[in-house]
Motif scaffolding. Structure first.
Motif, mmCIF file in Angstrom:
data_model
loop_
_atom_site.group_PDB
_atom_site.id
_atom_site.type_symbol
_atom_site.label_atom_id
_atom_site.label_comp_id
_atom_site.label_asym_id
_atom_site.label_seq_id
_atom_site.Cartn_x
_atom_site.Cartn_y
_atom_site.Cartn_z
ATOM 1 N N UNK A 61 0.809 -1.220 0.000
ATOM 2 C CA UNK A 61 0.000 0.000 0.000
ATOM 3 C C UNK A 61 0.844 1.271 0.000
ATOM 4 N N UNK A 62 2.144 1.153 0.334
ATOM 5 C CA UNK A 62 3.003 2.337 0.356
ATOM 6 C C UNK A 62 3.425 2.782 -1.024
ATOM 7 N N UNK A 63 3.929 1.860 -1.846
ATOM 8 C CA UNK A 63 4.444 2.229 -3.166
ATOM 9 C C UNK A 63 3.542 1.769 -4.302
ATOM 10 N N UNK A 64 2.515 0.948 -3.988
ATOM 11 C CA UNK A 64 1.616 0.364 -4.990
ATOM 12 C C UNK A 64 2.346 -0.562 -5.956
ATOM 13 N N UNK A 65 3.511 -1.076 -5.548
ATOM 14 C CA UNK A 65 4.219 -2.056 -6.371
ATOM 15 C C UNK A 65 3.490 -3.396 -6.307
ATOM 16 N N UNK A 66 3.520 -4.145 -7.427
ATOM 17 C CA UNK A 66 2.973 -5.497 -7.450
ATOM 18 C C UNK A 66 4.055 -6.489 -7.052
ATOM 19 N N UNK A 67 3.670 -7.501 -6.274
ATOM 20 C CA UNK A 67 4.603 -8.504 -5.762
ATOM 21 C C UNK A 67 4.111 -9.899 -6.122
ATOM 22 N N UNK A 68 5.061 -10.791 -6.489
ATOM 23 C CA UNK A 68 4.743 -12.206 -6.595
ATOM 24 C C UNK A 68 4.423 -12.736 -5.204
ATOM 25 N N UNK A 69 3.236 -13.305 -5.028
ATOM 26 C CA UNK A 69 2.904 -13.910 -3.739
ATOM 27 C C UNK A 69 3.773 -15.131 -3.484
ATOM 28 N N UNK A 70 4.089 -15.892 -4.535
ATOM 29 C CA UNK A 70 4.822 -17.135 -4.349
ATOM 30 C C UNK A 70 6.294 -16.898 -4.030
ATOM 31 N N UNK A 71 6.879 -15.848 -4.613
ATOM 32 C CA UNK A 71 8.312 -15.590 -4.430
ATOM 33 C C UNK A 71 8.602 -14.526 -3.379
ATOM 34 N N UNK A 72 7.605 -13.712 -3.052
ATOM 35 C CA UNK A 72 7.861 -12.624 -2.102
ATOM 36 C C UNK A 72 8.741 -11.541 -2.680
ATOM 37 N N UNK A 73 8.619 -11.302 -3.991
ATOM 38 C CA UNK A 73 9.467 -10.318 -4.677
ATOM 39 C C UNK A 73 8.592 -9.336 -5.461
#
Length: 247
Positions: free
Chosen positions: A30-42
């Motif tokens: 919610x801070x940067x609105x970046x999308x992350x892989x849930x499986x990799x944590x990246x």
């Protein structure tokens, strides 16, 4: 999968984007609105996309409430009275009323997964871990039969143990080899026995030698997942093939 949300001393808050990649959800911070892989944590898209940040994986165990409570009687529980969804939305996984009951009990994915391997059934459950850059998957079917697996992955000796009481988990094993687990009398404790007949207590963070608690073998980060998910993100994975596979 459980991650620490602390990155460079800052605690991030995450939400679900509603988007999928290889049939696995993309979350966002919610801070940067970046999308992350849930499986990799990246992070993969957005301000953090090329940052090299990676969330720390926290080991978890899939077990029953009764067995967990016997081992950890002071446990606190997240209430299902969330005020967001009705309590009926949190029905147990084996309840036909649970949201994903149909999905868990069908052989294929809803959405396409382009990278697959036929070594295991698409939704076979595996315990996956990565050591020294090498991924390896341990099918739950093998774990339920063998209960204790002494193995070596990329030069790292480890033991994988699976019981109803503690779920499936992996530990360092040093120079030891372990045998079937034993249940303590009435206290819910579980021990493994090494080849010298010495019991080791199975604890959340380590195997602990009962006669000398200063001797500990650390728990290794691992995750339970469907085979298709593990393979999608780790196509170079090894797969445990039974006792003859042990080096």
């Amino acid at each position: 999968i459980v991650y620490s949300t602390k990155v460079d001393g800052e605690v991030l808050s995450f939400g679900t984007s509603g988007m999928l990649y290889h049939s696995n959800k993309l979350m966002y911070d919610r801070g940067t609105k970046s999308l992350w892989h849930q499986f990799l944590g990246e992070p993969v898209v957005g301000p953090l996309g090329d940052s090299g940040v990676k969330l720390e994986l926290i080991p978890v165990a899939l077990t029953t409430w009764a067995d967990w409570l016997a081992l950890h009687p002071d446990t606190t529980v997240l209430s299902i009275e969330t005020g967001v969804y009705p309590p009926s939305s949190y029905a147990p996984e084996d309840d036909r009323r649970s949201i994903y009951f149909r999905y868990r009990n069908t052989p294929d994915t809803i959405f396409p997964v382009p990278q697959r391997a036929e070594l295991l059934a698409t939704k076979a459950q595996v315990l996956g871990l990565i050591l020294n850059g090498q991924a390896k998957a341990y099918p739950f079917e093998s774990l339920s039969k063998e209960l204790v697996i002494n193995d070596t992955v990329s030069g790292q000796a480890l033991v994988v143990v699976a019981t109803d009481q503690v779920g499936a988990r992996a530990y360092e094993r040093g120079s030891y080899k372990f045998r079937l687990p034993r249940t303590g009398s009435g206290d819910g404790s579980i021990t493994l026995t090494d080849m010298n007949d010495r019991p080791w207590q199975i604890e959340e963070e380590a195997l602990v030698l009962v006669e000398n608690p200063t001797e500990r073998l650390a728990r290794l980060p691992s995750r339970a997942s469907y085979w298709f998910g593990w393979y999608s993100f780790h196509p170079g994975t090894q797969v445990y093939a039974g006792s003859n596979d042990v080096p």
